[in-house]
Design a protein around this motif. Structure first.
Motif, PDB file in Angstrom:
ATOM      1  N   ARG A  40      -2.409  -3.722   6.949  1.00 29.31           N
ATOM      2  CA  ARG A  40      -1.838  -3.705   5.568  1.00 29.31           C
ATOM      3  C   ARG A  40      -0.278  -3.302   5.716  1.00 29.31           C
ATOM      4  NH1 ARG A  40      -6.102  -5.191   4.705  1.00 29.31           N
ATOM      5  NH2 ARG A  40      -7.655  -4.639   3.361  1.00 29.31           N
ATOM      6  N   ARG A  92     -15.622  -3.291   4.838  1.00 23.90           N
ATOM      7  CA  ARG A  92     -16.105  -2.956   3.441  1.00 23.90           C
ATOM      8  C   ARG A  92     -16.096  -4.313   2.616  1.00 23.90           C
ATOM      9  NH1 ARG A  92     -11.848   1.183   0.652  1.00 23.90           N
ATOM     10  NH2 ARG A  92     -10.486  -0.568   0.862  1.00 23.90           N
ATOM     11  N   ASP A 150     -12.660  -6.334   1.041  1.00 24.94           N
ATOM     12  CA  ASP A 150     -11.434  -6.106   1.964  1.00 24.94           C
ATOM     13  C   ASP A 150     -11.146  -7.362   2.534  1.00 24.94           C
ATOM     14  OD1 ASP A 150     -11.066  -3.403   1.591  1.00 24.94           O
ATOM     15  OD2 ASP A 150     -11.761  -2.948   3.592  1.00 24.94           O
ATOM     16  N   PHE A 170     -13.511   0.775   8.626  1.00 32.57           N
ATOM     17  CA  PHE A 170     -14.220  -0.294   7.845  1.00 32.57           C
ATOM     18  C   PHE A 170     -14.045  -1.732   8.777  1.00 32.57           C
ATOM     19  CE2 PHE A 170     -13.985   2.210   4.013  1.00 32.57           C
ATOM     20  CZ  PHE A 170     -15.024   2.732   3.952  1.00 32.57           C
ATOM     21  N   LEU A 192      -7.151   4.690   2.283  1.00 36.17           N
ATOM     22  CA  LEU A 192      -7.211   5.001   3.870  1.00 36.17           C
ATOM     23  C   LEU A 192      -6.509   6.614   3.991  1.00 36.17           C
ATOM     24  CD1 LEU A 192      -7.831   4.699   6.691  1.00 36.17           C
ATOM     25  CD2 LEU A 192      -5.792   3.359   6.964  1.00 36.17           C
ATOM     26  N   ASN A 231       0.809  -1.206   0.185  1.00 29.51           N
ATOM     27  CA  ASN A 231       0.001  -0.031  -0.008  1.00 29.51           C
ATOM     28  C   ASN A 231       0.860   1.284  -0.067  1.00 29.51           C
ATOM     29  OD1 ASN A 231      -1.682  -2.088   1.056  1.00 29.51           O
ATOM     30  ND2 ASN A 231      -3.162  -0.704   0.940  1.00 29.51           N
ATOM     31  N   ARG A 283     -14.429   6.597   8.303  1.00 21.03           N
ATOM     32  CA  ARG A 283     -15.226   5.663   8.631  1.00 21.03           C
ATOM     33  C   ARG A 283     -13.972   4.392   8.756  1.00 21.03           C
ATOM     34  NH1 ARG A 283     -19.761   4.227   4.742  1.00 21.03           N
ATOM     35  NH2 ARG A 283     -18.226   5.100   3.452  1.00 21.03           N
TER      36      ARG A 283
HETATM   37  C1  UD1 Z   1      -6.716  -0.674  -2.207  1.00 20.37           C
HETATM   38  C2  UD1 Z   1      -7.348  -1.917  -3.333  1.00 20.37           C
HETATM   39  C3  UD1 Z   1      -6.173  -2.548  -4.062  1.00 20.37           C
HETATM   40  C4  UD1 Z   1      -5.131  -1.689  -4.468  1.00 20.37           C
HETATM   41  C5  UD1 Z   1      -4.599  -0.712  -3.524  1.00 20.37           C
HETATM   42  C6  UD1 Z   1      -4.051   0.483  -4.148  1.00 20.37           C
HETATM   43  C7  UD1 Z   1      -9.541  -2.283  -2.432  1.00 20.37           C
HETATM   44  C8  UD1 Z   1     -10.318  -3.438  -2.199  1.00 20.37           C
HETATM   45  N1  UD1 Z   1      -8.108  -2.630  -2.722  1.00 20.37           N
HETATM   46  O1  UD1 Z   1      -6.164  -1.662  -1.228  1.00 20.37           O
HETATM   47  O2  UD1 Z   1      -6.618  -3.327  -4.952  1.00 20.37           O
HETATM   48  O3  UD1 Z   1      -4.132  -2.291  -5.123  1.00 20.37           O
HETATM   49  O4  UD1 Z   1      -5.701  -0.012  -2.906  1.00 20.37           O
HETATM   50  O5  UD1 Z   1      -3.408   1.368  -2.968  1.00 20.37           O
HETATM   51  O6  UD1 Z   1      -9.781  -1.340  -2.757  1.00 20.37           O
HETATM   52  N2  UD1 Z   1     -10.034   1.909   5.440  1.00 20.37           N
HETATM   53  C9  UD1 Z   1     -10.698   2.522   6.186  1.00 20.37           C
HETATM   54  N3  UD1 Z   1     -11.526   3.611   5.667  1.00 20.37           N
HETATM   55  C10 UD1 Z   1     -11.514   4.153   4.715  1.00 20.37           C
HETATM   56  C11 UD1 Z   1     -10.406   3.498   3.606  1.00 20.37           C
HETATM   57  C12 UD1 Z   1      -9.911   2.443   4.060  1.00 20.37           C
HETATM   58  O7  UD1 Z   1     -10.869   1.966   7.385  1.00 20.37           O
HETATM   59  O8  UD1 Z   1     -12.062   5.261   4.306  1.00 20.37           O
HETATM   60  C13 UD1 Z   1      -9.514   0.494   5.513  1.00 20.37           C
HETATM   61  C14 UD1 Z   1      -9.505  -0.628   4.554  1.00 20.37           C
HETATM   62  O9  UD1 Z   1     -10.794  -1.121   5.143  1.00 20.37           O
HETATM   63  C15 UD1 Z   1      -8.493  -1.372   4.615  1.00 20.37           C
HETATM   64  C16 UD1 Z   1      -7.164  -0.058   4.882  1.00 20.37           C
HETATM   65  O10 UD1 Z   1      -8.040   0.896   5.406  1.00 20.37           O
HETATM   66  O11 UD1 Z   1      -8.240  -2.057   5.884  1.00 20.37           O
HETATM   67  C17 UD1 Z   1      -6.620   0.098   3.518  1.00 20.37           C
HETATM   68  O12 UD1 Z   1      -7.550   0.518   2.568  1.00 20.37           O
HETATM   69  P1  UD1 Z   1      -7.138   1.248   1.121  1.00 20.37           P
HETATM   70  O13 UD1 Z   1      -6.208   2.140   1.339  1.00 20.37           O
HETATM   71  O14 UD1 Z   1      -8.396   1.476   0.470  1.00 20.37           O
HETATM   72  O15 UD1 Z   1      -6.174   0.131   0.428  1.00 20.37           O
HETATM   73  P2  UD1 Z   1      -6.762  -1.557   0.017  1.00 20.37           P
HETATM   74  O16 UD1 Z   1      -8.051  -1.796   0.488  1.00 20.37           O
HETATM   75  O17 UD1 Z   1      -5.638  -2.322   1.156  1.00 20.37           O
END
Ligand code: UD1
Length: 341
Positions: free
Chosen positions: A233, A297, A300, A220, A202, A181, A218
């Protein structure tokens, strides 16, 4: 004469940070981008940091004639291919656009490579290919799981396309980099992540919430099988990630690769939970993150982090920027963007 590197998607988030690292290491950079998800202003940011404005060509890599013409105009030593559609949710809604765009552009570049003296391609892949791995940390040898979205599928199939092309055409070689990430921004705050609309990832959501653009983050899910219940992550600093591309491109140019197609995980090797991100952000910035716990979400996974041994040993590269420093860089960038609006 310095080597010319084609950086597709070079005005995007990871592409722009990589362009900076390449220029800082004495490479010439040619950026191709259709600006569908990035701004031309990024070129100014790159110039402010490096003192060099890279060559820029605005077109769509699905246009084969334009791709072939590009290789006539510039003598390209190697390609770093970032340009792709990348939103998971959107890919479920418009899968054909994702398959068309991500495959057609890749195929055109591979065809151009085959016809020109190019050392190889560095491909932008993702840890999404592992799904929820059976064993952690996840190594490059872990089985590829069925993709959870058309976007994820484009990464899996793109790796297969590259692999098939390489074994069919003796002159081709490539390195696929599977990112965990990527977060943060260049420390100068001249370039960073610029999500259009509501951020899905995130860290941009955290910074926009603290900046007052979003009411609340939020979180998740807090019922995962992890120490604090929130998902884990492997968050890697975008500049550390960018540096790995310089190493990979050099490896291809200097023919130091051990196989015609190599795959590396790019992460830190450390798993961090959502709550740890929030806490570290608050500690380093002194700002409060307004958040609430909501349901998980869809799509996830619970936890993933990289085994980076192969990349550390083979590439002689390691992601070592401390998390707090990375989060601070993201915050500095967010403030800069808001002040300029
Ligand atoms: C996401 C993509 C992944 C992509 C990567 C690129 C999904 C399912 N996966 O990964 O394919 O390669 O981005 O950066 O979308 N979270 C919250 N609140 C938020 C946003 C995120 O709690 O508003 C949590 C998520 O549930 C997760 C973590 O933060 O546990 C990271 O989320 P995110 O940054 O979206 O990355 P990925 O889901 O790991």
């Amino acid at each position: 004469m310095s080597e010319k590197i084609l950086v597709t998607g070079g005005t995007g988030y990871i592409g722009s940070h990589t362009a900076v690292e390449l220029l800082n290491h004495g490479f010439e950079v040619v950026i191709v981008d259709n600006l569908s998800n990035s701004s031309i202003d990024v070129l100014d940011g790159i110039k402010k940091i490096t003192g060099i404005e890279p060559a820029f060509e605005k077109f769509d890599l699905c246009d084969r004639t334009k791709v072939f013409d590009l290789f006539k105009k510039y003598s390209i030593s190697a390609i770093i291919h970032f340009a792709a559609l990348k939103a998971v949710g959107e890919s479920v809604r418009i899968p054909l656009d994702y398959y068309h765009n991500n495959f057609e552009s890749l195929i055109n570049l591979l065809l151009a490579m085959q016809k020109n003296p190019v050392a190889g391609m560095v491909f932008s892949s993702s840890c999404t290919v592992y799904g929820q791995p059976d064993e952690l940390p996840v190594t490059e040898k872990a089985p590829i799981k069925k993709a959870a979205s058309p976007y994820g599928n484009t990464k899996q199939v793109s790796e297969e396309i590259i692999s098939d092309a390489i074994y069919a055409y003796p002159s081709l070689k490539a390195i696929s980099l599977r990112y965990f990430n990527p977060i943060g921004a260049h420390k100068s705050a001249h370039i960073g992540e610029l999500p259009t609309g509501v951020p899905l990832n995130l860290v941009p959501f955290v910074t926009q919430t603290v900046a007052g653009l979003r009411e609340k983050l939020r979180v998740f899910g807090d019922d995962y099988n992890t120490p604090d219940g929130t998902a884990i992550r492997d968050y890697i600093y975008v500049c550390d990630l960018a540096k790995a591309h310089v190493v990979a491109v050099r490896r291809l140019i200097e023919e130091k690769n051990k196989k015609k197609f190599e795959v590396f995980n790019l992460g830190t090797g450390k798993g961090i939970s959502v709550m740890e991100i929030i806490k570290n952000f608050e500690e380093v910035t002194g700002e409060k993150v307004n958040y609430e716990i909501v349901g998980r979400r869809e799509g996830d996974i619970e936890k993933v982090w990289a085994d980076t041994t192969f990349a550390n040993n083979e590439l002689g590269w390691k992601a070592n920027t401390p998390l707090k420093e990375i989060l601070l860089s993201a915050w500095e960038w967010e403030k800069k963007v808001r002040n300029n609006k």
